[in-house]
Design a protein around this motif. Structure first.
Motif: not given
Ligand SMILES: Nc1nc2c(ncn2[C@@H]2O[C@H](COP(=O)(O)OP(=O)(O)OP(=O)(O)O)[C@@H](O)[C@H]2O)c(=O)[nH]1
Length: 197
Positions: A151-154, A177-181, A27-32, A10-18
């Motif tokens: 649990l939602t943030t690193v 810090v919020l999740g995206l350069p 969602g990528a559904q990658v086995d991280e 949600a943080s990455r989406r919010a930053m880009l939209l803002a």
């Protein structure tokens, strides 16, 4: 050209939209865990692991969306020689915060853009944060107030929220810090003509 964000953050989406960047989130559904474990076993640095995870997310989604620019991202903490990801329980988040207390750590956010299944751009942002030596009483109040959000943030913190009370210093890019350069991502989108230069 459409931009797809291969993230459920949600943080990455919010930053880009803002910032005025219209995105479609997929969602990528990658086995991280599998990727993370294998790269750690090779002794790879946190920034390389985050970059590889960001690439895996971007490439996987871009294969399903030919012709679209797809942005993948991943954030991790580097603390000493430890790679720290999102805590799996509130108790684990509390222990993680107790370990980080009074110490510096880095928050690494990697971004990769893929087109037709091929990475075409990448950037790793690193911010350095110094957590103050907060009291046990503060920690309990913080954990109770944040609850499941831990649990939602690193790092178990949201810098733009109550997390600000954890720190005595933050060096580097706030968005990282919020999740995206974000500033680097915007620069690339301007280069590609997605945004006005
Ligand atoms: N709001 C907020 N989010 C943060 C902060 N620090 C880290 N994060 C988030 O912590 C999460 C790190 O986990 P990742 O595995 O990189 O991403 P994710 O949330 O699982 O989403 P995917 O991209 O779908 O994997 C991201 O959503 C970051 O945006 C912060 O200070 N504030």
């Amino acid at each position: 050209m459409e931009l797809i964000l291969a993230s459920e953050s949600a943080s990455r989406r919010a930053m880009l939209l803002a910032a005025g960047v219209p995105v479609t989130c997929v969602g990528a559904q990658v086995d991280e865990g599998a990727i993370r474990d294998s790269l750690r076993a090779e002794g790879r640095r946190v920034r390389d692991v985050a970059d590889a995870l960001a690439e895996a997310k971007a490439v996987k989604v871009s294969r399903r969306h030919p012709g679209a620019l797809v942005l993948g991202a991943d954030s991790m903490l580097a603390f000493g020689d430890r790679h720290i990801d999102k805590a799996e329980s509130i108790a684990a988040a509390r222990d993680q915060l107790r370990a980080l207390r009074g110490q510096p750590h880095s928050l690494v956010s990697a971004a990769v853009v893929a087109l037709d299944g091929v990475p075409v751009w990448r950037h790793v942002g690193v911010a350095r944060l110094v957590m103050r030596d907060f009291s046990d009483a503060f920690l309990e109040e913080y954990v109770a107030a944040e609850g499941e959000a831990l649990l939602t943030t690193v790092g178990g913190y949201r810098l733009e929220g109550l997390g600000a009370q954890l720190f005595s210093a933050v060096e580097g890019d706030y968005f990282t810090v919020l999740g995206l350069p974000l500033l680097a991502v915007l620069g690339y989108l301007r280069e590609r003509g997605v945004m006005a230069a």
